[in-house]
Write a protein that holds these residues in place. Structure first.
Motif, short mmCIF file in Angstrom:
data_model
loop_
_atom_site.label_atom_id
_atom_site.label_comp_id
_atom_site.label_asym_id
_atom_site.label_seq_id
_atom_site.Cartn_x
_atom_site.Cartn_y
_atom_site.Cartn_z
N MET A 58 -6.98 12.56 14.26
CA MET A 58 -7.62 11.33 13.83
C MET A 58 -6.27 10.05 12.97
O MET A 58 -6.58 9.06 13.50
N MET A 59 -5.35 9.96 12.96
CA MET A 59 -4.41 9.14 12.50
C MET A 59 -3.01 9.44 12.92
O MET A 59 -2.96 11.05 12.98
N SER A 60 -2.15 9.40 12.49
CA SER A 60 -0.11 9.15 12.78
C SER A 60 0.26 7.91 12.58
O SER A 60 -0.24 7.72 12.00
N SER A 61 1.07 8.66 11.93
CA SER A 61 2.21 8.20 10.98
C SER A 61 3.39 7.84 11.17
O SER A 61 4.00 9.32 12.05
N ILE A 62 4.65 7.03 11.22
CA ILE A 62 6.13 6.52 11.11
C ILE A 62 6.75 6.51 10.45
O ILE A 62 6.56 5.33 9.66
N VAL A 63 7.46 6.18 8.75
CA VAL A 63 8.08 6.29 7.17
C VAL A 63 9.09 6.23 7.99
O VAL A 63 10.39 7.41 8.06
N SER A 64 10.11 5.11 8.24
CA SER A 64 11.32 5.19 8.67
C SER A 64 12.82 5.24 7.82
O SER A 64 13.59 5.94 7.24
N HIS A 65 11.66 5.37 6.44
CA HIS A 65 12.73 5.37 5.11
C HIS A 65 11.99 6.12 3.66
O HIS A 65 10.67 5.89 3.47
N VAL A 66 12.20 7.79 3.30
CA VAL A 66 11.99 8.39 2.93
C VAL A 66 12.93 8.99 2.10
O VAL A 66 14.04 9.32 2.08
N ASP A 67 12.92 8.69 0.43
CA ASP A 67 13.20 9.19 -0.51
C ASP A 67 12.92 9.94 -1.03
O ASP A 67 11.66 10.06 -1.67
N PHE B 224 0.22 -1.48 0.27
CA PHE B 224 -0.06 -0.34 -0.03
C PHE B 224 0.57 0.89 0.03
O PHE B 224 0.03 2.30 -0.40
N THR B 225 1.98 1.07 0.12
CA THR B 225 2.87 2.35 0.23
C THR B 225 3.93 2.81 -0.26
O THR B 225 4.53 3.39 -0.70
N SER B 226 4.29 0.84 -1.31
CA SER B 226 6.07 1.12 -1.43
C SER B 226 5.56 2.05 -3.60
O SER B 226 6.66 2.07 -3.79
N LYS B 227 4.77 2.44 -4.13
CA LYS B 227 4.92 2.88 -5.63
C LYS B 227 5.28 4.58 -5.43
O LYS B 227 4.67 5.64 -4.12
N PRO B 228 6.27 5.22 -6.03
CA PRO B 228 6.18 5.90 -6.00
C PRO B 228 5.47 6.96 -6.14
O PRO B 228 4.26 6.63 -6.51
N ARG B 229 5.00 8.37 -5.71
CA ARG B 229 4.21 9.36 -5.55
C ARG B 229 5.04 11.02 -6.02
O ARG B 229 5.83 10.76 -5.80
N THR B 230 3.51 11.46 -7.05
CA THR B 230 4.37 12.72 -6.91
C THR B 230 2.94 13.72 -6.41
O THR B 230 2.83 13.95 -7.43
N LEU B 231 3.68 14.53 -5.48
CA LEU B 231 2.50 15.28 -4.32
C LEU B 231 2.97 16.73 -5.16
O LEU B 231 3.99 16.65 -6.17
N MET B 232 2.19 17.64 -5.39
CA MET B 232 2.67 18.88 -5.39
C MET B 232 2.35 19.31 -3.71
O MET B 232 1.23 19.50 -2.82
N ALA B 233 3.26 20.34 -3.26
CA ALA B 233 3.45 21.12 -2.60
C ALA B 233 2.89 23.08 -2.90
O ALA B 233 3.54 23.20 -3.88
N PHE B 234 2.67 23.92 -2.31
CA PHE B 234 2.43 25.37 -1.76
C PHE B 234 3.18 25.88 -1.29
O PHE B 234 2.58 25.68 0.57
N SER B 235 3.78 27.13 -1.36
CA SER B 235 4.13 28.13 -0.43
C SER B 235 3.85 29.40 -0.70
O SER B 235 3.59 29.27 -1.69
#
Length: 261
Positions: A240-249, A181-192
């Motif tokens: 609502m929920m929390s997460s820990i991601v040990s490896h982020v590229d 459920f998590t391994s597929k690479p994604r491209t999100l959009m951040a705004f600043s």
């Protein structure tokens, strides 16, 4: 096509900027959409509503361990927003026109959350180089801050700036999330938004070692102006929920101006 480059403190960065290893602890809160909109109205963007009258705010600690910007800590407040119509397209806006009423997506509900963008409202960091790069290249609102991290079975941290406490958070370990459920690479959009200019930034991400929990995090707020803004959203409360991601590229591409005024 030549790759764009930026020179920061004498170092040349070739885009996209790469983060080869980071870990991220985050908590997702449901807050009043009206309060969240009032907080980010300056950006010209509109908050995403996961249900009527409710917006999504993420608070996160990122520990950057290996990347083009060096090693540093970062505390982020990200408000999920509906992308304007020209998301990924030509720039819009001019010194005489803003995104005060941006045309674009009005999607809502949990199924549409994956298409929402992340507007970065707060971004304290603890290193000067990433501060200058973040503000210069992407318009991220980075400020210098002090961090205390307690890394054990439950990770906890405190962040403060200018001698004032912003927030303290503590995370439980949660349960493993299958890589399917998590391994597929994604491209999100951040705004600043910085100095009157709103930008969008392509944010590539590949993650592994994900753990999640319903709730799963505790938040305390201090007296810093950032803390008072978060308190105006009704925080602290149970996420609502929390997460820990040990490896982020991650990769961050060039910013595109989408509004000014």
């Amino acid at each position: 096509m030549a790759l764009s480059q930026h020179t920061i403190a004498g170092t040349v960065l070739t885009m996209p900027v790469r983060v080869r290893q980071a870990d991220v602890h985050s908590a997702m809160f449901s807050v009043s959409a009206d309060a969240a909109q009032a907080m980010i109205d300056y950006s010209g963007l509109r908050v995403f509503q996961h249900r009527p009258g409710q917006a999504v705010v993420n608070l996160m600690l990122a520990r950057y361990l290996d990347g083009d910007l060096g090693r540093y800590l970062e505390f982020g407040t990200a408000v999920m927003v509906n992308p304007p119509r020209l998301y990924g397209g030509p720039s819009v806006g001019s010194p005489s026109s803003s995104l005060a009423e941006p045309p674009g997506s009005t999607a809502s509900g949990w199924r549409a959350l994956g298409d929402a963008g992340a507007f970065i409202h707060h971004l304290p960091v603890n290193q000067e180089f990433t501060l200058e790069a973040g503000r210069t290249i992407w318009g991220f609102p980075k400020i210098m801050a002090d961090f205390i991290v307690r890394d054990g079975r439950r990770l906890g941290f405190e962040v403060s700036a200018d001698g004032e406490h912003i927030a303290t958070m503590e995370f439980g370990r949660g349960l493993p999330v299958p890589g399917l459920f998590t391994s597929k690479p994604r491209t999100l959009m951040a705004f600043s938004h910085l100095d009157g200019v709103t930008r969008q930034i392509p944010w590539g991400m590949k993650v592994s070692g994900v753990r999640g929990a319903m709730g799963g995090a505790k938040l305390e707020l201090g007296n810093h102006p950032y803390a008072r803004e978060l308190a105006a959203l009704g925080l602290p409360k149970r996420p609502m929920m929390s997460s820990i991601v040990s490896h982020v590229d991650m990769t961050f591409g060039d910013a595109e101006v989408i509004g000014a005024g």
